[in-house]
Scaffold this motif. Structure first.
Motif, PDB file in Angstrom:
ATOM      1  N   ARG A 345       0.826  -1.202   0.000  1.00  0.00           N
ATOM      2  CA  ARG A 345       0.000   0.000   0.000  1.00  0.00           C
ATOM      3  C   ARG A 345       0.874   1.270   0.000  1.00  0.00           C
ATOM      4  N   GLY A 346       2.100   1.210   0.659  1.00  0.00           N
ATOM      5  CA  GLY A 346       3.010   2.361   0.617  1.00  0.00           C
ATOM      6  C   GLY A 346       3.489   2.639  -0.793  1.00  0.00           C
ATOM      7  N   LEU A 347       3.852   1.583  -1.508  1.00  0.00           N
ATOM      8  CA  LEU A 347       4.286   1.749  -2.887  1.00  0.00           C
ATOM      9  C   LEU A 347       3.177   2.320  -3.741  1.00  0.00           C
ATOM     10  N   ALA A 348       1.975   1.792  -3.483  1.00  0.00           N
ATOM     11  CA  ALA A 348       0.843   2.290  -4.268  1.00  0.00           C
ATOM     12  C   ALA A 348       0.593   3.761  -3.986  1.00  0.00           C
ATOM     13  N   LEU A 349       0.722   4.155  -2.709  1.00  0.00           N
ATOM     14  CA  LEU A 349       0.527   5.557  -2.364  1.00  0.00           C
ATOM     15  C   LEU A 349       1.620   6.432  -2.995  1.00  0.00           C
ATOM     16  N   SER A 350       2.877   5.945  -3.012  1.00  0.00           N
ATOM     17  CA  SER A 350       3.980   6.703  -3.623  1.00  0.00           C
ATOM     18  C   SER A 350       3.720   6.913  -5.096  1.00  0.00           C
ATOM     19  N   GLU A 351       3.282   5.833  -5.767  1.00  0.00           N
ATOM     20  CA  GLU A 351       2.981   5.957  -7.195  1.00  0.00           C
ATOM     21  C   GLU A 351       1.855   6.947  -7.418  1.00  0.00           C
ATOM     22  N   MET A 352       0.837   6.846  -6.565  1.00  0.00           N
ATOM     23  CA  MET A 352      -0.293   7.751  -6.712  1.00  0.00           C
ATOM     24  C   MET A 352       0.146   9.199  -6.455  1.00  0.00           C
ATOM     25  N   LYS A 353       1.013   9.408  -5.430  1.00  0.00           N
ATOM     26  CA  LYS A 353       1.511  10.741  -5.122  1.00  0.00           C
ATOM     27  C   LYS A 353       2.312  11.308  -6.280  1.00  0.00           C
TER      28      LYS A 353
END
Length: 413
Positions: A345-353
């Protein structure tokens, strides 16, 4: 003119053949009154053939006039007679009147033959039987059951006859119980009155009542056909076993009783169980109970042993250790799974950011660019500007309003 059967002769009735005449006579005799009727008369000309048939006539003389009817009793019925008919006997004959065409005579085909006095009593018993049956004294539905284990038995019979001895002997051997005697005469003109009274005295004083006498002739057993005896038996609250005469003898008392025995000894056997059979049955029951208890005990012992093995502390310690190890493994898998989920989920949030940052229209302002708007609309070209226009500039850390002094193309820079 010749004669022809069935044709008129000189205007008179038709001529009949012999067979036609005998047929008409036979048909005329076929009436209910002559079928199954009783005829009283004196036996005359009695002869017994070599085949065992009786041929005789029944005659009567009354008012100076004589009447005779031929009779025949065939071997099958004659063999059951308790006496041989002889000339001069006054008898009652039961049978059917028919026409014997071969000899051209009417005759009585006899099925049963009684001496006149005895025959009249038979007729009387038949009449009583119909009357008592109509009153319901012989109905199976009113009969009571005999108790399986009586404690007291009443015996209605002669105090001096062999019947009482036979009954008490059987009872003492099979199943000893208390026996009370209600004495009575068992034959004679007034015996039926004594029998009915003795039944009434015994009623209610025992669990079972035996009414009986030994064998004898129809005349000897006649008191037990009397309606007084039948009514006394039917009125009893105590179950009644009838044991009158021998097996071939059947009286109205037998029909009214709750249970009929062929002999007094058989009545005693029906009244009580056989203790030998009871003891044998108890032995079998005891054996079945013992076997059942043994099997139950073995099953319970096996169950207790299984419980003991299942409830051993070391076994439970092993099971607890196994459960703890399982819980530790499960905890580790849960933590690992959670960490992996957080990382994903952290990676997904980074990509989204990053995507959001790339799409942010204000991001270039951080690099020194400014966003110009006129009247709230973004200024994309100098062609929409005129000297003196006011435009708003949006910078990275704020904004300002400027006035256009001059407008020129990119080539003029």
């Amino acid at each position: 003119m010749g004669l022809f059967p069935g044709l008129p002769v000189d205007g008179q009735a038709a001529v009949l053949t012999v067979a036609e005449v005998t047929g008409i006579i036979r048909g005329a005799l076929d009436i209910p009154a002559l079928v199954g009727c009783w005829v009283r008369g004196e036996v005359t000309g009695c002869k017994r053939s070599a085949a065992g048939h009786f041929f005789f006539s029944l005659s009567e003389t009354r008012g100076g006039k004589s009447a005779v009817i031929p009779a025949v009793m065939f071997r099958g019925n004659a063999a059951a007679l308790p006496f041989d008919p002889a000339d001069g006997m006054d008898v009652l004959a039961f049978g059917t009147v028919d026409f014997f065409e071969a000899q051209g005579k009417c005759q009585l085909y006899v099925e049963d033959l009684r001496r006149a006095g005895e025959g009249e009593k038979h007729l009387l018993v038949e009449r009583w039987k119909k009357e008592l049956a109509a009153e319901g004294f012989f109905d199976p539905g009113r009969k009571k059951s005999v108790p399986a284990f009586p404690r007291r038995i009443a015996v209605v019979t002669s105090a001096t006859g062999a019947v009482l001895h036979d009954i008490t002997n059987i009872l003492s051997r099979r199943y000893p119980v208390e026996v009370i005697l209600s004495p009575t005469a068992v034959q004679g003109d007034l015996a039926h009155i004594e029998i009915a009274a003795a039944i009434g005295r015994a009623d209610g004083r025992a669990d079972v009542m035996i009414v009986g006498r030994g064998g004898g002739s129809f005349e000897d057993l006649f008191p037990f056909n009397r309606p007084e005896v039948v009514r006394a038996i039917a009125a009893c609250t105590t179950p009644v076993i009838s044991a009158v005469g021998h097996e071939v003898d059947t009286t109205l008392a037998d029909l009214a009783a709750d249970l009929r025995a062929p002999t007094p000894s058989a009545a005693a056997e029906l009244a009580v169980p056989d203790r030998v059979d009871l003891l044998a049955g108890l032995g079998r029951d005891r054996m079945r109970l013992s076997d059942g208890m043994f099997r139950q005990t073995e099953r319970r012992r096996d169950e207790l042993e299984n419980l003991r093995l299942r409830l051993r502390p070391d076994r439970y310690r092993r099971r607890i250790a196994e459960q703890r190890q399982g819980l530790s493994d499960l905890e580790e898998r849960i933590v690992r799974g959670c960490m992996q989920g957080v990382e994903r989920r952290g990676l997904a949030l980074s990509e989204m950011k990053a995507r959001l940052r790339a799409d942010d229209p204000f991001a270039p302002l951080q690099r020194g660019y400014a966003l110009a708007t006129k009247g709230g609309a973004v200024v994309r070209s100098v062609r929409g500007l005129l000297p003196g226009d006011q435009i708003a500039l949006r910078l990275a850390d704020g904004g300002c309003t400027v006035v256009v002094e001059d407008v020129y193309d990119a080539e003029d820079l």
